[in-house]
Design a protein around this motif. Structure first.
Motif, PDB file in Angstrom:
ATOM      1  N   PHE B  99     -16.153 -33.021 -47.796  1.00 29.85           N
ATOM      2  CA  PHE B  99     -16.961 -32.287 -46.820  1.00 29.85           C
ATOM      3  C   PHE B  99     -17.546 -33.273 -45.826  1.00 29.85           C
ATOM      4  CE2 PHE B  99     -16.490 -28.505 -49.154  1.00 29.85           C
ATOM      5  CZ  PHE B  99     -16.504 -28.859 -50.481  1.00 29.85           C
ATOM      6  N   PRO B 100     -16.721 -33.756 -44.958  1.00 31.97           N
ATOM      7  CA  PRO B 100     -17.190 -34.838 -44.080  1.00 31.97           C
ATOM      8  C   PRO B 100     -18.233 -34.391 -43.075  1.00 31.97           C
ATOM      9  CG  PRO B 100     -14.994 -34.146 -43.454  1.00 31.97           C
ATOM     10  CD  PRO B 100     -15.321 -33.397 -44.698  1.00 31.97           C
ATOM     11  N   GLN B 101     -18.254 -33.072 -42.799  1.00 29.46           N
ATOM     12  CA  GLN B 101     -19.155 -32.657 -41.723  1.00 29.46           C
ATOM     13  C   GLN B 101     -20.591 -32.578 -42.167  1.00 29.46           C
ATOM     14  OE1 GLN B 101     -17.624 -29.015 -39.987  1.00 29.46           O
ATOM     15  NE2 GLN B 101     -17.711 -30.113 -38.051  1.00 29.46           N
ATOM     16  N   GLY B 102     -20.793 -32.246 -43.394  1.00 25.67           N
ATOM     17  CA  GLY B 102     -22.174 -32.054 -43.829  1.00 25.67           C
ATOM     18  C   GLY B 102     -22.559 -33.037 -44.908  1.00 25.67           C
ATOM     19  N   ALA B 104     -22.977 -33.436 -48.666  1.00 24.57           N
ATOM     20  CA  ALA B 104     -22.638 -32.763 -49.920  1.00 24.57           C
ATOM     21  C   ALA B 104     -23.354 -33.354 -51.110  1.00 24.57           C
ATOM     22  CB  ALA B 104     -21.133 -32.827 -50.137  1.00 24.57           C
ATOM     23  N   SER B 105     -24.262 -34.286 -50.885  1.00 24.64           N
ATOM     24  CA  SER B 105     -24.797 -35.023 -52.039  1.00 24.64           C
ATOM     25  C   SER B 105     -25.699 -34.159 -52.909  1.00 24.64           C
ATOM     26  CB  SER B 105     -25.543 -36.274 -51.560  1.00 24.64           C
ATOM     27  OG  SER B 105     -26.444 -35.926 -50.539  1.00 24.64           O
ATOM     28  N   THR B 106     -26.439 -33.254 -52.304  1.00 19.09           N
ATOM     29  CA  THR B 106     -27.325 -32.437 -53.132  1.00 19.09           C
ATOM     30  C   THR B 106     -26.528 -31.529 -54.047  1.00 19.09           C
ATOM     31  OG1 THR B 106     -28.398 -32.220 -50.998  1.00 19.09           O
ATOM     32  CG2 THR B 106     -29.582 -31.367 -52.903  1.00 19.09           C
ATOM     33  N   TYR B 107     -25.547 -30.872 -53.445  1.00 23.23           N
ATOM     34  CA  TYR B 107     -24.736 -29.974 -54.276  1.00 23.23           C
ATOM     35  C   TYR B 107     -23.983 -30.765 -55.336  1.00 23.23           C
ATOM     36  CZ  TYR B 107     -21.715 -26.127 -55.500  1.00 23.23           C
ATOM     37  OH  TYR B 107     -21.065 -25.141 -56.189  1.00 23.23           O
ATOM     38  N   ALA B 108     -23.532 -31.972 -54.931  1.00 24.88           N
ATOM     39  CA  ALA B 108     -22.833 -32.814 -55.904  1.00 24.88           C
ATOM     40  C   ALA B 108     -23.758 -33.159 -57.058  1.00 24.88           C
ATOM     41  CB  ALA B 108     -22.326 -34.082 -55.221  1.00 24.88           C
ATOM     42  N   HIS B 109     -25.005 -33.328 -56.746  1.00 25.55           N
ATOM     43  CA  HIS B 109     -25.965 -33.615 -57.804  1.00 25.55           C
ATOM     44  C   HIS B 109     -26.023 -32.468 -58.806  1.00 25.55           C
ATOM     45  CE1 HIS B 109     -29.764 -34.672 -59.739  1.00 25.55           C
ATOM     46  NE2 HIS B 109     -30.229 -33.478 -59.389  1.00 25.55           N
ATOM     47  N   MET B 168     -29.029 -22.917 -52.772  1.00 26.34           N
ATOM     48  CA  MET B 168     -28.575 -22.358 -51.494  1.00 26.34           C
ATOM     49  C   MET B 168     -28.675 -23.402 -50.391  1.00 26.34           C
ATOM     50  SD  MET B 168     -27.270 -19.547 -50.838  1.00 26.34           S
ATOM     51  CE  MET B 168     -27.935 -18.386 -52.026  1.00 26.34           C
ATOM     52  N   LYS B 169     -29.771 -24.130 -50.380  1.00 27.04           N
ATOM     53  CA  LYS B 169     -29.932 -25.152 -49.347  1.00 27.04           C
ATOM     54  C   LYS B 169     -28.851 -26.212 -49.496  1.00 27.04           C
ATOM     55  CE  LYS B 169     -34.848 -25.210 -48.287  1.00 27.04           C
ATOM     56  NZ  LYS B 169     -35.993 -25.811 -48.926  1.00 27.04           N
ATOM     57  N   ALA B 170     -28.571 -26.542 -50.760  1.00 27.47           N
ATOM     58  CA  ALA B 170     -27.532 -27.557 -50.986  1.00 27.47           C
ATOM     59  C   ALA B 170     -26.195 -27.086 -50.428  1.00 27.47           C
ATOM     60  CB  ALA B 170     -27.415 -27.856 -52.483  1.00 27.47           C
ATOM     61  N   ILE B 171     -25.900 -25.793 -50.669  1.00 26.55           N
ATOM     62  CA  ILE B 171     -24.629 -25.266 -50.174  1.00 26.55           C
ATOM     63  C   ILE B 171     -24.605 -25.284 -48.650  1.00 26.55           C
ATOM     64  CG2 ILE B 171     -23.141 -23.241 -50.078  1.00 26.55           C
ATOM     65  CD1 ILE B 171     -23.948 -22.555 -52.839  1.00 26.55           C
ATOM     66  N   TYR B 172     -25.715 -24.860 -48.056  1.00 27.26           N
ATOM     67  CA  TYR B 172     -25.733 -24.832 -46.598  1.00 27.26           C
ATOM     68  C   TYR B 172     -25.718 -26.232 -46.014  1.00 27.26           C
ATOM     69  CZ  TYR B 172     -26.206 -19.854 -45.930  1.00 27.26           C
ATOM     70  OH  TYR B 172     -25.954 -18.511 -45.875  1.00 27.26           O
ATOM     71  N   ASP B 173     -26.279 -27.184 -46.752  1.00 24.14           N
ATOM     72  CA  ASP B 173     -26.228 -28.561 -46.268  1.00 24.14           C
ATOM     73  C   ASP B 173     -24.801 -29.035 -46.102  1.00 24.14           C
ATOM     74  OD1 ASP B 173     -29.168 -30.000 -47.889  1.00 24.14           O
ATOM     75  OD2 ASP B 173     -28.834 -29.128 -45.891  1.00 24.14           O
ATOM     76  N   LYS B 177     -24.335 -29.634 -39.331  1.00 25.77           N
ATOM     77  CA  LYS B 177     -25.100 -29.084 -38.209  1.00 25.77           C
ATOM     78  C   LYS B 177     -24.272 -28.154 -37.340  1.00 25.77           C
ATOM     79  CE  LYS B 177     -26.535 -32.104 -35.666  1.00 25.77           C
ATOM     80  NZ  LYS B 177     -26.616 -33.487 -35.339  1.00 25.77           N
ATOM     81  N   CYS B 178     -23.017 -28.504 -37.195  1.00 23.96           N
ATOM     82  CA  CYS B 178     -22.242 -27.824 -36.160  1.00 23.96           C
ATOM     83  C   CYS B 178     -21.588 -26.586 -36.753  1.00 23.96           C
ATOM     84  CB  CYS B 178     -21.174 -28.753 -35.611  1.00 23.96           C
ATOM     85  SG  CYS B 178     -21.834 -30.376 -35.242  1.00 23.96           S
ATOM     86  N   THR B 179     -22.261 -25.503 -36.693  1.00 29.11           N
ATOM     87  CA  THR B 179     -21.712 -24.259 -37.236  1.00 29.11           C
ATOM     88  C   THR B 179     -21.815 -23.175 -36.180  1.00 29.11           C
ATOM     89  OG1 THR B 179     -23.872 -23.654 -38.080  1.00 29.11           O
ATOM     90  CG2 THR B 179     -22.391 -24.805 -39.582  1.00 29.11           C
ATOM     91  N   TYR B 180     -21.078 -22.137 -36.431  1.00 32.79           N
ATOM     92  CA  TYR B 180     -21.216 -20.971 -35.555  1.00 32.79           C
ATOM     93  C   TYR B 180     -21.362 -19.747 -36.428  1.00 32.79           C
ATOM     94  CZ  TYR B 180     -20.354 -17.317 -32.210  1.00 32.79           C
ATOM     95  OH  TYR B 180     -20.483 -16.205 -31.427  1.00 32.79           O
ATOM     96  N   PRO B 181     -22.324 -18.942 -36.343  1.00 33.54           N
ATOM     97  CA  PRO B 181     -23.505 -19.115 -35.476  1.00 33.54           C
ATOM     98  C   PRO B 181     -24.425 -20.218 -35.965  1.00 33.54           C
ATOM     99  CG  PRO B 181     -23.745 -17.178 -36.858  1.00 33.54           C
ATOM    100  CD  PRO B 181     -22.407 -17.744 -37.169  1.00 33.54           C
TER     101      PRO B 181
END
Lengths: 622, 233
Positions: B99-102, B104-109, B168-173, B177-181
């Motif tokens: 997941f190069p764009q965001g 992923a470390s929290t979710y990986a944790h 949820m925050k981990a997933i969204y992380d 940043k660059c998402t639509y919407p």
């Protein structure tokens, strides 16, 4: 993404199940695996060294040779392996790239060999890992510089003097004193005069005895004023002339005037002219005397004569930051110690440390370990700090000096290497030329040999030699010669060796001077130069220079009786006319022959194609 | 006169004091004397932990993978982690590469904690392969169990809103940043609300395992997506 991590993709996909309960929308359909590729072993035989790896490993990078179907071209059915006739040592690194995802550059390999292998296997060098990237880039840059140097050398030495204008010729003479004897003479004369001028400046100030009616000693300059003035005038005239000539000859006058050497030249001769102008004004004569100091800048003109001096100057320029650091740290230390010494010696009576700036002098003298002794501390504290000052001075100065020294050494060695390459270039070119000549001679022999093989008559001793040589010719050689022969037939021209060709050029110029012929001859000055200089050009066009075909051909035939005898003996080439050595016989035949040819070659100056079915014009090509 | 004398005396003393300190510092720098008792330099860490997995037969028995699949899995595992175990740092690094764009470390944790079933700080090959066996070859019940375990950060059997928000925050992380919407601050929170509305039947603010499994089994989308990755290996 590193290839190794690709192995963890199944895990990442599996872990995505953790998102499923949270997701509010349905998931997309996963891509179908078209086929489960058999994960078998692939054997890669590289010049005998067998490498084995999984098929999947290679297919991680599908846009390289090994990862795509391109490798099928190298499949060897008998042994059921892929065979590459390449260097196994470098292949090791390439295969490691597939395994680990990181490409390394081995330091002991030649950079061009490595680049070639990378290009062969379709790997772009930019993915070299960080650990080896710097080294790779450095080596590549060095290689490029070396090639660039060679090219520059080629370009600068290949332009024959004939083509230069007078201005360019002059500039070359100035910049490269070995290009002609005149330049060399000029070089030494200016060097001599620089030395004379500097010595005159020095000797001028030596005391030379007293005048009879004065008790004070006067300098030689005042005693023999006229002689020194004449000498000075002569030197300045030479320098002025030289400067003006350089200015005229410079390709870019503005750039020349901005360059350091030209500034030095100007500064060296200016004082004389200014002195001429203001001799009678006493007020300004003080300034004039100061200006004479600038005459010492003439010694810098020697830098044109000495490469070492130029290197020194270049080193100092390139070490500007180290020098700046040295200066800065020295200044800091001087200020600190001067302040301390001043306050330490403040109490002592009759101390010379009257102010901090006065203490600067002591500090500088101490830090550079000069130790004049005109200012010494008298108190104990002053002595303590004075000793600390001298110790730290040694350290502070010793630190940046090795950096400057190593810079100088590096630049010096680089210039040595460049000199060596230049010197070796001649032998290298001679080697290359000798190899080429061997090749063409081999072809000549082949031609004679191949056409004589039908007959048992040995018309010339070359044939005998060639017959013996034929047996030893490898199939590669004979195929190559056959190819060249086909080319000759196609273009209706023949290859000749260099001496013959040069002789032709001279003949052409002789013929041109005798000035007979037609309009086509009038174009031959260009043709002459292009003809003779063609051997300098790198292009291998076989089109004839726009000289008169007839002239060349007649001359050509005269020079090569062997050709005639051969062609007459060869029954296969029925399109040849029986050509004999006598010129008188040849000329009319040539005229008749070339008439049809000239039509076809009108306008573009090349004598190829349409006429060859009727006749062959034996003209020199190359 | 006397003041001048005292001035020089004072300066002399000062000079000597400075000298003494400087020499001590020089000796300390040269390592000849040391001040503190525990200035021993860090001992080399014990050589890297090496772990060898159980035999192939045992793993075959314990998981639902075939021999060949286990071989492939182990090769990939060992390639990336030659020492045989994954620690959290390496795990995060590996997972972040997907997941190069965001970030992923929290979710990986959280994932790491879910895989590290014995909670010893490292994931060995057995843990790895067990987890994968559940995810890829397990029943829906087992998969949902695993997911619940992932969400339940403190492993107390309840998913609270805070835990869910973290996940949820981990997933969204991971989206970056660059998402639509555009991602807004309250998007994770809103998503958590939606989740809880669906899952929390008795509205007590926590989701238990039974509520979770019940609710998921009734949701068609979730059921279908559980079977998505079965052909991964």
């Amino acid at each position: 993404m590193a290839a190794g991590v690709a192995a963890w993709l199944p895990f990442a996909r599996a872990a995505a199940i953790g998102w499923m309960p949270v997701a509010s929308t349905p998931m997309p359909i996963p891509p179908q695996d078209r086929r489960k590729p058999q994960d078998g072993l692939i054997i890669l035989n590289v010049s005998g060294t067998r490498f084995q790896t999984w098929r999947n490993t290679l297919e991680r990078y599908p846009d390289t040779l090994l990862g795509s179907t391109e490798r099928d071209f190298f499949f060897h059915e008998e042994t059921n392996e892929y065979f590459f006739d390449r260097d196994p040592d470098i292949f090791r690194h390439i295969l490691n790239f597939y395994r680990t995802g990181k490409l390394h550059y081995p330091r002991q390999e030649c950079i061009s060999a490595y680049d070639e292998e990378l290009a062969f296997f379709g790997i772009i060098p930019e993915i070299i890992g960080d650990c080896c990237y710097e080294e790779y880039k450095d080596r590549r840059r060095e290689n490029a510089e070396r090639l660039q140097d060679d090219e520059d050398m080629d370009m600068s030495n290949d332009v024959t003097p004939v083509n230069l204008t007078f201005r360019e010729y002059l500039w070359r003479a100035f910049e490269n004193p070995h290009s002609s004897t005149l330049a060399l003479v000029f070089y030494y004369v200016t060097g001599f005069f620089i030395a004379i001028s500097v010595m005159a400046n020095v000797v001028e100030t030596v005391p030379c005895g007293t005048l009879p009616n004065r008790s004070k000693e006067i300098s030689c300059g005042e005693r023999y004023a006229l002689a020194f003035f004449c000498l000075d005038t002569a030197c300045v005239m030479i320098f002025t002339v030289e400067y003006l000539l350089r200015l005229i000859a410079a390709p870019s006058r503005y750039k020349f005037m901005k360059s350091v050497m030209s500034v030095i030249d100007v500064v060296a001769i200016m004082p004389y002219y200014i002195g001429l102008v203001m001799t009678d004004n006493d007020q300004l004569s003080g300034a004039f005397v100061t200006l004479r100091v600038f005459r010492v800048f003439r010694i810098f003109k020697f830098s044109r004569h000495s490469a070492g001096l130029r290197i020194l100057g270049y080193t100092l320029k390139s070490c500007a930051s180290e020098l700046g650091f040295l200066l800065f740290s020295l200044t800091m230390a001087i200020i600190i110690f001067a302040t301390v010494m001043f306050y330490a010696e403040k109490g002592s009576p009759a101390s010379k440390f009257t102010s901090i700036p006065a203490a600067f002098w002591y500090t500088i003298v101490t830090m550079t370990t000069l130790g004049y002794g005109d200012m010494v501390p008298k108190t104990i504290v002053g002595k303590v700090f004075g000793s600390i000052c001298s110790l730290s001075g040694v350290l502070v100065i010793a630190l940046p000096v090795p950096v400057i020294v190593s810079n100088f050494s590096r630049i010096y060695h680089q210039s040595q290497r460049a000199e060596k390459r230049r010197a070796q270039r001649k032998t290298r070119l001679a080697r290359i030329r000798a190899a080429k000549i061997r090749g063409t001679n081999a072809y000549m022999r082949y031609k004679q040999n191949g056409l004589l093989i039908d007959t048992l008559k040995e018309a010339s001793k070359e044939a005998g030699r060639a017959l013996i040589g034929k047996a030893a010719n490898p199939p590669f050689e004979s195929q190559h010669h056959h190819l060249l022969h086909c080319l000759e037939k196609t273009t209706n021209h023949e290859f000749v060796d260099e001496q013959t060709f040069q002789a032709n050029c001279m003949e052409i110029s002789a013929v041109h001077k005798s000035g007979s012929r037609s309009s086509s001859l009038s174009s031959s000055p260009h043709g002459l130069s292009s003809c003779c200089s063609r051997r300098h050009r790198k292009k291998n066009s076989f089109s004839l220079p726009s000289t008169n075909n007839q002239e060349l051909s007649t001359i050509q035939i005269r020079e090569r009786p062997v050709v005639n005898s051969r062609s007459s003996l060869n029954a296969k080439l029925d399109e040849t006319m029986p050509l004999k050595c006598e010129e008188a016989y040849i000329t009319p035949s040539m005229v008749s022959l070339s008439a049809p040819v000239m039509i076809s070659s009108d306008g573009d100056g090349s004598t190829t194609t349409t006429a060859y079915s009727q006749s062959i014009v034996r003209v020199s090509a190359l | 006169m006397m003041t001048a004398f005292w001035e020089t005396e004072g300066l002399q003393t000062l000079g000597i004091v400075v000298l003494v300190f400087a020499s001590i510092k020089l000796l300390h720098l040269m390592g000849l004397i040391s001040f503190s008792e525990d200035s021993v330099e860090d001992e080399l860490e014990l050589s890297a932990v090496r772990h060898r997995p159980e035999g192939l037969e045992q793993l075959e028995a314990q998981t639902r993978f075939s021999r060949k699949e286990l071989q492939i899995l182990y090769r990939g595992f060992k390639n990336e982690c030659p020492s045989g175990v994954v620690n959290e740092e390496t795990f995060k690094e590996i997972y972040s590469q997907f997941f190069p764009q965001g970030d992923a470390s929290t979710y990986a944790h959280f994932l790491f904690n879910a895989f590290d079933t014995d909670h010893n700080g490292s994931v060995s090959f057995e843990d790895f392969v067990m987890g994968l066996s559940i995810l890829l070859r397990g029943t829906v019940q087992e998969k949902l169990n695993w997911a619940f375990n992932l969400y339940d950060i403190n492993k107390d059997g309840y998913i609270t809103k805070e835990e869910m928000l973290d996940i949820m925050k981990a997933i969204y992380d991971m989206m970056g940043k660059c998402t639509y919407p555009m991602l807004k601050e309250e998007t994770p929170r809103q998503h958590v609300e939606v989740f809880f509305q669906k899952m929390d039947k008795n509205k007590d603010g926590v989701v238990t395992i039974d509520e979770f499994i019940d609710c998921c089994q009734n949701d068609e989308n979730i059921m279908r997506s559980m079977h998505l990755f079965e052909s991964v290996l």
